[in-house]
Enzyme design. Sequence first.
Site, PDB file in Angstrom:
ATOM      1  N   ARG A 134     -48.168  66.094-121.332  1.00  0.00           N
ATOM      2  CA  ARG A 134     -48.345  67.221-121.606  1.00  0.00           C
ATOM      3  C   ARG A 134     -47.948  68.036-122.786  1.00  0.00           C
ATOM      4  O   ARG A 134     -48.622  69.141-123.273  1.00  0.00           O
ATOM      5  CB  ARG A 134     -47.467  68.051-120.245  1.00  0.00           C
ATOM      6  CG  ARG A 134     -47.860  69.336-119.893  1.00  0.00           C
ATOM      7  CD  ARG A 134     -49.084  69.191-118.932  1.00  0.00           C
ATOM      8  NE  ARG A 134     -49.405  70.603-118.552  1.00  0.00           N
ATOM      9  CZ  ARG A 134     -49.923  70.824-117.376  1.00  0.00           C
ATOM     10  NH1 ARG A 134     -50.331  69.904-116.569  1.00  0.00           N
ATOM     11  NH2 ARG A 134     -50.356  72.376-117.192  1.00  0.00           N
ATOM     12  N   HIS A 173     -54.126  87.730-112.550  1.00  0.00           N
ATOM     13  CA  HIS A 173     -53.879  86.702-111.554  1.00  0.00           C
ATOM     14  C   HIS A 173     -54.341  87.389-110.265  1.00  0.00           C
ATOM     15  O   HIS A 173     -54.311  88.891-110.157  1.00  0.00           O
ATOM     16  CB  HIS A 173     -52.506  86.590-111.517  1.00  0.00           C
ATOM     17  CG  HIS A 173     -51.972  85.878-110.128  1.00  0.00           C
ATOM     18  ND1 HIS A 173     -51.959  84.374-110.089  1.00  0.00           N
ATOM     19  CD2 HIS A 173     -51.319  86.342-109.161  1.00  0.00           C
ATOM     20  CE1 HIS A 173     -51.630  83.939-109.086  1.00  0.00           C
ATOM     21  NE2 HIS A 173     -51.227  84.865-108.365  1.00  0.00           N
TER      22      HIS A 173
END
Length: 207
Positions: A72, A116
């Site tokens: 990652r 969001h």
Amino acid sequence: MDSGESVPPGEVVLLASGTGTLAQSVIDSAAHPSCAYRVTALISDRDCEAVTRAATAGLATAVVRPGDHEDRADWNRALADAARDFAPDWVVSAGFMRILGQAFLDEFPGRVINTHPALLPSFPGAHAVRDALAYGVSVTGCTAHLVDAGVDTGPVIDQRTVDVRPDDTETTLHERIKVREREMLVDVLTAAARGRLHIEGRKVYIS
Ligand SMILES: Nc1nc2c(c(=O)[nH]1)N[C@@H](CN(C=O)c1ccc(C(=O)N[C@@H](CCC(=O)O)C(=O)O)cc1)CN2
Ligand SMILES: NCC(=O)N[C@@H]1O[C@H](COP(=O)([O-])[O-])[C@@H](O)[C@H]1O
């Protein structure tokens, strides 16, 4: 700076992972001569419609897949390198479905914005609309916020409300939220490009 003076366009790089309708609305709005910002590129973590939309609009695109990297942290650095190449003033996550690591955020301190589909701090995460519907709220909406290392925990820039209807499904509700998100994103990016976002700790004021 007076509104009448020419304002250098804010350079925006978009991050997206899905259909890209929010990205499309930002791209379309930036095409207007009076727009305060310019979109220079779209970067994704996967091959998706958002990349196709950006390429069709003549923008530079890049796909930085987590599976192409050791781990990652390596992916996060590669994503930061890809974004840095476009020297953005603002990085906008518009349906980007990966958590950005600190190395990415350090590259663009205080300049990464996310939209969001809920009224944070309610319903954070990858399934906000589903969670709001399941909870049974009567009002939800969307939030534009600065991105920090947490998940949807950054300082709130702007929010818009959307009423939940009795017959709503996740899809119908999400589509109505997206209408408000598109308006919110254009307003927030216009303010950001014109130097009208003022950050004071967790508070963000738009002048
Ligand atoms: N450091 C941050 N990065 C990002 C944030 C953030 O607030 N801080 N917001 C997201 C967008 N987002 C909510 O608005 C969000 C997207 C995805 C997830 C999530 O859990 N993703 C999983 C994988 C999901 C998948 O690949 O299908 C993961 O990354 O492991 C939570 C919130 C953008 N980045
Ligand atoms: N937690 C992140 C998240 O849920 N983001 C959401 O993905 C949608 C992308 O729509 P689009 O692909 O049609 O632009 C938007 O509603 C955005 O808020």
